[in-house]
Design a protein around this motif. Structure first.
Motif, PDB file in Angstrom:
ATOM      1  N   UNK A   1       0.809  -1.216   0.000  1.00  0.00           N
ATOM      2  CA  UNK A   1       0.000   0.000   0.000  1.00  0.00           C
ATOM      3  C   UNK A   1       0.844   1.269   0.000  1.00  0.00           C
ATOM      4  N   UNK A   2       2.083   1.174   0.440  1.00  0.00           N
ATOM      5  CA  UNK A   2       2.995   2.311   0.499  1.00  0.00           C
ATOM      6  C   UNK A   2       4.350   1.909  -0.058  1.00  0.00           C
ATOM      7  N   UNK A   3       5.120   2.914  -0.450  1.00  0.00           N
ATOM      8  CA  UNK A   3       6.516   2.686  -0.849  1.00  0.00           C
ATOM      9  C   UNK A   3       7.338   3.838  -0.299  1.00  0.00           C
ATOM     10  N   UNK A   4       7.659   3.728   0.996  1.00  0.00           N
ATOM     11  CA  UNK A   4       8.329   4.824   1.697  1.00  0.00           C
ATOM     12  C   UNK A   4       9.653   4.387   2.314  1.00  0.00           C
ATOM     13  N   UNK A   5      10.157   3.226   1.919  1.00  0.00           N
ATOM     14  CA  UNK A   5      11.441   2.752   2.429  1.00  0.00           C
ATOM     15  C   UNK A   5      12.436   2.659   1.278  1.00  0.00           C
ATOM     16  N   UNK A   6      13.613   3.262   1.424  1.00  0.00           N
ATOM     17  CA  UNK A   6      14.627   3.141   0.375  1.00  0.00           C
ATOM     18  C   UNK A   6      14.980   1.677   0.133  1.00  0.00           C
TER      19      UNK A   6
ATOM     20  N   UNK B   1      18.724   1.853   6.322  1.00  0.00           N
ATOM     21  CA  UNK B   1      19.200   1.932   7.711  1.00  0.00           C
ATOM     22  C   UNK B   1      19.264   3.382   8.165  1.00  0.00           C
ATOM     23  N   UNK B   2      19.711   4.256   7.291  1.00  0.00           N
ATOM     24  CA  UNK B   2      19.797   5.673   7.634  1.00  0.00           C
ATOM     25  C   UNK B   2      18.399   6.266   7.856  1.00  0.00           C
TER      26      UNK B   2
ATOM     27  N   UNK C   1      17.161   5.206  11.191  1.00  0.00           N
ATOM     28  CA  UNK C   1      17.826   5.946  12.263  1.00  0.00           C
ATOM     29  C   UNK C   1      17.150   7.288  12.507  1.00  0.00           C
ATOM     30  N   UNK C   2      16.782   7.981  11.435  1.00  0.00           N
ATOM     31  CA  UNK C   2      16.099   9.264  11.578  1.00  0.00           C
ATOM     32  C   UNK C   2      14.708   9.063  12.178  1.00  0.00           C
ATOM     33  N   UNK C   3      13.964   8.108  11.626  1.00  0.00           N
ATOM     34  CA  UNK C   3      12.611   7.852  12.117  1.00  0.00           C
ATOM     35  C   UNK C   3      12.629   7.471  13.591  1.00  0.00           C
ATOM     36  N   UNK C   4      13.567   6.605  13.961  1.00  0.00           N
ATOM     37  CA  UNK C   4      13.621   6.147  15.344  1.00  0.00           C
ATOM     38  C   UNK C   4      14.173   7.208  16.288  1.00  0.00           C
ATOM     39  N   UNK C   5      15.006   8.114  15.784  1.00  0.00           N
ATOM     40  CA  UNK C   5      15.473   9.218  16.622  1.00  0.00           C
ATOM     41  C   UNK C   5      14.284  10.042  17.119  1.00  0.00           C
ATOM     42  N   UNK C   6      13.265  10.160  16.268  1.00  0.00           N
ATOM     43  CA  UNK C   6      12.042  10.864  16.667  1.00  0.00           C
ATOM     44  C   UNK C   6      11.104   9.947  17.441  1.00  0.00           C
TER      45      UNK C   6
END
Length: 209
Positions: free
Chosen positions: A80-85, A92-93, A96-101
């Motif tokens: 349903x989505x395509x939001x992961x590189x 992984x990067x 890291x950003x998503x989990x930092x938040x």
């Protein structure tokens, strides 16, 4: 009948991530508010959906899904989505950003944690001090992790990281945290503000609140 039901709270940044995602996915969904200030999340009805007593909960495909990042992955893995590189290093990067938040900044600034801080000190003014103490350093770290050119967190493509960051900026503004000197974050906020899925998902206070 809607394709999905989202049990959420209008000002919950974790819920906000999913409202954006559902809009981006073009899913026909319905909000079922869980009033956190009234304590609805601790009631038997909601605990049956999520034993943690948290929002959001997404009812979809005959499932009750919890934890916003896990739900984003479910929407990704069901096509349903395509939001992961695709590249592992970039993925992984992004995480890291998503989990930092979502895993570091957001949990210490949610309703129940801030309420406990006030309870321990007995001073309501400590709520704002608590929020500002954590939000500003957290966003400074995120700023350093973002792509140089953008427009989004990871560059030219929208990712899960953007869905995590943008709602947290509402929280920053709410508690008077200065972000104007964080140019990469400002760039992401401006780019996402142009997208209808973000605009429609924004924190809209219910008329009865």
């Amino acid at each position: 009948m809607p394709e999905a039901v989202l049990y959420d709270y209008w000002r919950s940044t974790a819920s906000w991530r999913l409202r954006i995602a559902l809009n981006l996915a073009g899913i026909d969904w319905q909000s079922r508010p869980v009033d956190l200030l009234a304590g609805d999340q601790r009631g038997a009805e909601h605990l049956a959906r999520n034993p943690q007593g948290l929002v959001p909960v997404l009812e979809i495909d005959g499932l009750l899904l919890t934890q916003s990042l896990a739900i984003l992955d479910y929407l990704e893995e069901t096509g349903r989505l395509s939001l992961r590189p695709k590249a592992p290093a970039q993925a992984a990067r992004m995480r890291a950003i998503a989990q930092a938040v979502a895993c570091d900044l957001h949990p210490v600034c949610n309703l129940r944690v801030a309420a406990r801080a006030v309870q321990l000190t007995g001073r309501e003014e400590d709520r704002g001090d608590w929020m500002r103490h954590f939000i500003r350093p957290g966003l400074e770290a995120v700023e350093a992790l973002l792509d140089d050119t953008g427009p989004y967190c990871m560059g030219a493509a929208l990712t899960q990281a953007d869905l995590c960051l943008v709602p947290q900026l509402y929280n920053a503004a709410r508690w008077g945290v200065e972000t104007g000197d964080l140019p990469r974050i400002g760039r992401v906020a401006r780019a996402c503000a142009q997208l209808d899925a973000f605009h429609r998902a924004g924190a809209m206070q219910p008329a009865a609140s």
